[in-house]
Design a protein around this motif. Structure first.
Motif, PDB file in Angstrom:
ATOM      1  N   ALA A   1       0.814  -1.217   0.000  1.00  0.00           N
ATOM      2  CA  ALA A   1       0.000   0.000   0.000  1.00  0.00           C
ATOM      3  C   ALA A   1       0.847   1.266   0.000  1.00  0.00           C
ATOM      4  O   ALA A   1       0.409   2.310  -0.489  1.00  0.00           O
ATOM      5  N   GLU A   2       2.061   1.212   0.566  1.00  0.00           N
ATOM      6  CA  GLU A   2       2.896   2.412   0.633  1.00  0.00           C
ATOM      7  C   GLU A   2       3.694   2.644  -0.641  1.00  0.00           C
ATOM      8  O   GLU A   2       4.393   3.646  -0.755  1.00  0.00           O
TER       9      GLU A   2
ATOM     10  N   PRO B   1       1.181   2.414  -8.829  1.00  0.00           N
ATOM     11  CA  PRO B   1      -0.234   2.018  -8.736  1.00  0.00           C
ATOM     12  C   PRO B   1      -0.447   0.510  -8.861  1.00  0.00           C
ATOM     13  O   PRO B   1      -1.390  -0.034  -8.282  1.00  0.00           O
ATOM     14  N   ALA B   2       0.416  -0.175  -9.607  1.00  0.00           N
ATOM     15  CA  ALA B   2       0.271  -1.626  -9.756  1.00  0.00           C
ATOM     16  C   ALA B   2       0.498  -2.338  -8.422  1.00  0.00           C
ATOM     17  O   ALA B   2      -0.144  -3.356  -8.136  1.00  0.00           O
ATOM     18  N   ASP B   3       1.405  -1.813  -7.609  1.00  0.00           N
ATOM     19  CA  ASP B   3       1.628  -2.392  -6.283  1.00  0.00           C
ATOM     20  C   ASP B   3       0.440  -2.119  -5.370  1.00  0.00           C
ATOM     21  O   ASP B   3      -0.009  -2.993  -4.627  1.00  0.00           O
ATOM     22  N   ARG B   4      -0.071  -0.903  -5.425  1.00  0.00           N
ATOM     23  CA  ARG B   4      -1.228  -0.579  -4.585  1.00  0.00           C
ATOM     24  C   ARG B   4      -2.422  -1.454  -4.944  1.00  0.00           C
ATOM     25  O   ARG B   4      -3.229  -1.798  -4.077  1.00  0.00           O
ATOM     26  N   ALA B   5      -2.524  -1.790  -6.213  1.00  0.00           N
ATOM     27  CA  ALA B   5      -3.624  -2.660  -6.638  1.00  0.00           C
ATOM     28  C   ALA B   5      -3.529  -4.029  -5.973  1.00  0.00           C
ATOM     29  O   ALA B   5      -4.544  -4.669  -5.700  1.00  0.00           O
TER      30      ALA B   5
ATOM     31  N   ARG C   1      -5.312  -4.411   7.581  1.00  0.00           N
ATOM     32  CA  ARG C   1      -6.608  -4.137   6.957  1.00  0.00           C
ATOM     33  C   ARG C   1      -6.738  -2.649   6.624  1.00  0.00           C
ATOM     34  O   ARG C   1      -7.314  -2.284   5.593  1.00  0.00           O
ATOM     35  N   ALA C   2      -6.196  -1.783   7.479  1.00  0.00           N
ATOM     36  CA  ALA C   2      -6.190  -0.355   7.173  1.00  0.00           C
ATOM     37  C   ALA C   2      -5.456  -0.080   5.869  1.00  0.00           C
ATOM     38  O   ALA C   2      -5.904   0.727   5.035  1.00  0.00           O
ATOM     39  N   ALA C   3      -4.317  -0.747   5.685  1.00  0.00           N
ATOM     40  CA  ALA C   3      -3.543  -0.556   4.466  1.00  0.00           C
ATOM     41  C   ALA C   3      -4.321  -1.019   3.241  1.00  0.00           C
ATOM     42  O   ALA C   3      -4.347  -0.343   2.201  1.00  0.00           O
ATOM     43  N   ALA C   4      -4.956  -2.186   3.346  1.00  0.00           N
ATOM     44  CA  ALA C   4      -5.736  -2.704   2.227  1.00  0.00           C
ATOM     45  C   ALA C   4      -6.898  -1.775   1.906  1.00  0.00           C
ATOM     46  O   ALA C   4      -7.169  -1.473   0.735  1.00  0.00           O
ATOM     47  N   TYR C   5      -7.595  -1.296   2.946  1.00  0.00           N
ATOM     48  CA  TYR C   5      -8.699  -0.361   2.723  1.00  0.00           C
ATOM     49  C   TYR C   5      -8.203   0.936   2.101  1.00  0.00           C
ATOM     50  O   TYR C   5      -8.840   1.498   1.202  1.00  0.00           O
ATOM     51  N   ALA C   6      -7.082   1.451   2.585  1.00  0.00           N
ATOM     52  CA  ALA C   6      -6.546   2.697   2.052  1.00  0.00           C
ATOM     53  C   ALA C   6      -6.180   2.543   0.578  1.00  0.00           C
ATOM     54  O   ALA C   6      -6.453   3.427  -0.237  1.00  0.00           O
ATOM     55  N   ALA C   7      -5.566   1.414   0.232  1.00  0.00           N
ATOM     56  CA  ALA C   7      -5.206   1.168  -1.166  1.00  0.00           C
ATOM     57  C   ALA C   7      -6.446   1.044  -2.043  1.00  0.00           C
ATOM     58  O   ALA C   7      -6.412   1.348  -3.241  1.00  0.00           O
ATOM     59  N   ASP C   8      -7.547   0.609  -1.424  1.00  0.00           N
ATOM     60  CA  ASP C   8      -8.809   0.451  -2.133  1.00  0.00           C
ATOM     61  C   ASP C   8      -9.670   1.711  -2.065  1.00  0.00           C
ATOM     62  O   ASP C   8     -10.849   1.676  -2.402  1.00  0.00           O
ATOM     63  N   SER C   9      -9.074   2.802  -1.593  1.00  0.00           N
ATOM     64  CA  SER C   9      -9.735   4.113  -1.488  1.00  0.00           C
ATOM     65  C   SER C   9     -10.859   4.151  -0.464  1.00  0.00           C
ATOM     66  O   SER C   9     -11.699   5.057  -0.497  1.00  0.00           O
ATOM     67  N   SER C  10     -10.890   3.211   0.455  1.00  0.00           N
ATOM     68  CA  SER C  10     -11.878   3.232   1.547  1.00  0.00           C
ATOM     69  C   SER C  10     -11.231   3.916   2.745  1.00  0.00           C
ATOM     70  O   SER C  10     -10.899   3.287   3.758  1.00  0.00           O
ATOM     71  N   THR C  11     -11.052   5.234   2.630  1.00  0.00           N
ATOM     72  CA  THR C  11     -10.226   5.941   3.613  1.00  0.00           C
ATOM     73  C   THR C  11     -10.859   5.991   4.996  1.00  0.00           C
ATOM     74  O   THR C  11     -10.151   5.930   6.008  1.00  0.00           O
ATOM     75  N   ASP C  12     -12.180   6.134   5.072  1.00  0.00           N
ATOM     76  CA  ASP C  12     -12.809   6.177   6.397  1.00  0.00           C
ATOM     77  C   ASP C  12     -12.616   4.857   7.133  1.00  0.00           C
ATOM     78  O   ASP C  12     -12.306   4.831   8.330  1.00  0.00           O
TER      79      ASP C  12
END
Length: 535
Positions: A261-262, A266-270, A308-319
Motif C-alpha cells: 500500500a505504501e 499504482p500496480a503495487d497498490r492494486a 486491513r487499514a492498508a488494504a482499505y486505504a489502497a482500495d480508497s476506503s479511507t474512512d
C-alpha cells in the motif's frame, strides 16, 4: 485540586501533564505543539521503550534481539529524526550481527549469535533505512553502507524464475521450488535502493515480487505466511518455510498489504487493494486467519488492524482505513508487545507519512490536517475532520457511574500548570487540546476524592467496555463515545506517547487518580485512564 504541569518528554515530542492537589498528582495528558508529527512521536516512543544502547530488545520474548528488530529500530530512528539513536543501533548491529558477507545474522541472545542465518526482510529494511538516513542526516557513510548491504542481498538472497526475479527469505532457499514469503517484499524499499545504487536488479525484483504475489492471490484470495515459487514460475501456498503445516494468514502475511500500500507504483497498490475484499469485516478482527479467512484465534493484534487499514486505504476506503488505524492504536495500548508496538509505529509512518520514502495512501488527509492545525487541536497532527466546528463541550453524562455534570474549561496558568476546578465535584476538559467529538484524543479530568468525601470521578474505575459517555456541545450536537478500556498507570513512568498517541478518529481519555496514597507526598501514586471511542 487538579493541576496539569508541562514538562518536556524524552522524545522531544511533547509536554507531559500532571494532576496535583491534596487528592491527586501525576501525569495525565500530553498536549503537544502544532509541529508535532504523529509518526515521529510513535517512532520515538518505540525507541524509548525497546532500544537499549543500540540493541532493540524483544522484551516480551525472552529479551533476545533479532535482525528484524534492529532494522525496525533503524527505520523508526529515521522516522523520529533521531541520528544519535540511529548510530547506536547501527553500531550495535555491525558489531554483533553483521557477517563477513555484510548480511545480518538473524538472532542474538545472552551475549552471542545463536542463529547466523540472515533473513532477507531484515536486511532489506536495514538497507532501506541506511540509505534514507544517509539522505536525512547528510551522511555518505550511511548511504554507502545501505547500498553495500543491498548489493549483498541481491547477490545472495534473490533468484531468477520464469515469473521474474524474486526475493528469497534466506540463502538457504536457493533450490527450486523456492520458499517465498510475500510479506518480505517491500516495493518502497526496492525503489529507494534502486535510486541510490542504479542497480537494475532492484527494478527486476520489484516486478518479479509483484508478479509472484499476484499469482499467489490468484491461487488464494488472502496472502499466506508462506508460499513456494518454482523456477518455471508456478506459485503455491505453503504452511511454513519448510512447506509443512496448514497455510494461514497470520503475523507474517499481514505485513503484505502494508508494504504494497505504501508503494508509489499504482500496480503495487492494486495488489494491496485486492486483499481488502478477502478480509473479514467488523470491529473485532482476529489476529490470525486460516487461508480461507476463517478465524483461528480470538486474539487481536495491532498488525492485523494495520494490515486491513492498508488494504482499505489502497482500495480508497479511507474512512474504514482510519477506523482500523484507531483500532490498531487502541490494541497496542491495551496489550503492548514488541512486535505490536513496532508495527503500530511502522504502519503509521508508512501509511500516513512519506518520511520512509514511500507514497503513503493516507498522506493527503494527514497533511491537510497539519496545515490547518491550531491550538485547539494541538495534541497531534491529526487526520482532518470532515467538517470544522467551533462547538465547545458543555455537559458530560456517564450513566453507568451516575455522572451528570456541566463541563468547565481547564487552561494553563502562569505557572505552567493546568488550572484546577475549585469544586471537587466539577469536571473539566483541557480546552487547549482536542475538543471532544473532534479528531484526536480529547482529555476530560476530574477529582477522585476530596479531603472530606468522594469526588465526581470516584467511581471512574468501575467503568467497563461498552459503557457510554455523552458530551453535549454548544452547537446542540452530542458527541457519543463507547468505553473500550481502562488502565492504571504509575505517574512516575506514565506512558504519555502511547496513551495520547495520534489517532485518526474522535476519542476520549477520562482521567483521575488512583492506586495507593503516598503520605509523604500527599498524592496518589497512579492515574486511572479510561479510553473511549466515538460511537
Amino acid at each position: 485540586m487538579i493541576g496539569l504541569r508541562r514538562a518536556l518528554a524524552a522524545s522531544s515530542v511533547a509536554v507531559a501533564v500532571a494532576l496535583v492537589a491534596a487528592a491527586c498528582a501525576g501525569p495525565v495528558a500530553e498536549p503537544v505543539s502544532e509541529e508535532t508529527d504523529g509518526s515521529a512521536s510513535a517512532a520515538a516512543d518505540f525507541l524509548e521503550q525497546y532500544a537499549d544502547d543500540g540493541r532493540v530488545v524483544r522484551t516480551d520474548q525472552g529479551g533476545d534481539t533479532v535482525s528484524e528488530g534492529q532494522a525496525y529500530g533503524l527505520l523508526l530512528a529515521v522516522a523520529a529524526d533521531d541520528e544519535e539513536t540511529f548510530d547506536e543501533i547501527w553500531e550495535w548491529t555491525t558489531t554483533h550481527l553483521q557477517r563477513d558477507d555484510l548480511l545480518l545474522a538473524w538472532r542474538w541472545q545472552e551475549g552471542a549469535v545463536v542463529d547466523d542465518q540472515p533473513a532477507s526482510d531484515a536486511d532489506l529494511d536495514a538497507a532501506r533505512a541506511l540509505v534514507l538516513a544517509g539522505d536525512a542526516f547528510g551522511r555518505d557513510d550511511l548511504r554507502q553502507d545501505g547500498v553495500a548491504l543491498g548489493e549483498a542481498l541481491l547477490d545472495e538472497m534473490t533468484a531468477s524464475t520464469e515469473i521474474g526475479r524474486i526475493l528469497l527469505p534466506g540463502p538457504w532457499a536457493t533450490s527450486s521450488p523456492h520458499a517465498y514469503n510475500p510479506s518480505y517484499s517491500s516495493p518502497a524499499a526496492y525503489a529507494v535502493l534502486s535510486d541510490a545504487s542504479g542497480d537494475a536488479r532492484w527494478d527486476e525484483l520489484a516486478s518479479g515480487s509483484r508478479a509472484a504475489t499476484e499469482a499467489l492471490l490468484d491461487v488464494n484470495a488472502l496472502p499466506t505466511n508462506w508460499a513456494t515459487v518454482a523456477a518455471d514460475g508456478s506459485v503455491a501456498i505453503a504452511g511454513s518455510a519448510s512447506g509443512e503445516g496448514e497455510p494461514g494468514y497470520g503475523y507474517d502475511a499481514t505485513r503484505t498489504s502494508i508494504r504494497y500500500a505504501e508503494s508509489c507504483d499504482p500496480a503495487d497498490r492494486a495488489v494491496a487493494a485486492r486483499i481488502a475484499a478477502a478480509l473479514p469485516e467488523g470491529d473485532e478482527l482476529p489476529a490470525e486467519l486460516d487461508s480461507g479467512a476463517g478465524a483461528v484465534t480470538s486474539d487481536q493484534h495491532p498488525v492485523a488492524y494495520a494490515a486491513r487499514a492498508a488494504a482499505y486505504a489502497a482500495d480508497s476506503s479511507t474512512d474504514a482505513a482510519r477506523d482500523d488505524l484507531s483500532r490498531m492504536t487502541e490494541t497496542a495500548v491495551a496489550t503492548p508487545t514488541y512486535y505490536g508496538d513496532a508495527w503500530s509505529a511502522l504502519a503509521g509512518a508508512m501509511l500516513t507519512d512519506d518520511v520512509l520514502g514511500g507514497c503513503p495512501p493516507l498522506e493527503a488527509a494527514t497533511s491537510a490536517a497539519g496545515a490547518s492545525s491550531s491550538a485547539a487541536d494541538g495534541f497531534q497532527d491529526p487526520v482532518a475532520p470532515a467538517a470544522a466546528s467551533n462547538a465547545t463541550p458543555e455537559h458530560i453524562s456517564i450513566p453507568a457511574i451516575g455522572v451528570d455534570s456541566d463541563l468547565i474549561g481547564l487552561g494553563l496558568g502562569a505557572d505552567g500548570w493546568i488550572e484546577a476546578p475549585a469544586d471537587f465535584d466539577a469536571v473539566g476538559w483541557y480546552e487547549n487540546g482536542v475538543v471532544p467529538g473532534a479528531i484526536g484524543p480529547a482529555v476530560i479530568a476530574g477529582h477522585v476524592d476530596s479531603p472530606t468525601a468522594p469526588a465526581v470521578f470516584y467511581d471512574l474505575p468501575k467503568l467497563v467496555p461498552g459503557d457510554t459517555v455523552s458530551v453535549s456541545r454548544s452547537d446542540g450536537s452530542t458527541a457519543d463515545f463507547v468505553v473500550t478500556g481502562i488502565q492504571a498507570v504509575e505517574k512516575d513512568s506514565f506512558p504519555t506517547e502511547s496513551i495520547y498517541a495520534p489517532v485518526p478518529t474522535p476519542e476520549l481519555r477520562l482521567v483521575t487518580c488512583g492506586g495507593a496514597w503516598d503520605p509523604q507526598t500527599g498524592h496518589y501514586v497512579d492515574n486511572v485512564v479510561v479510553t473511549a471511542v466515538a460511537a
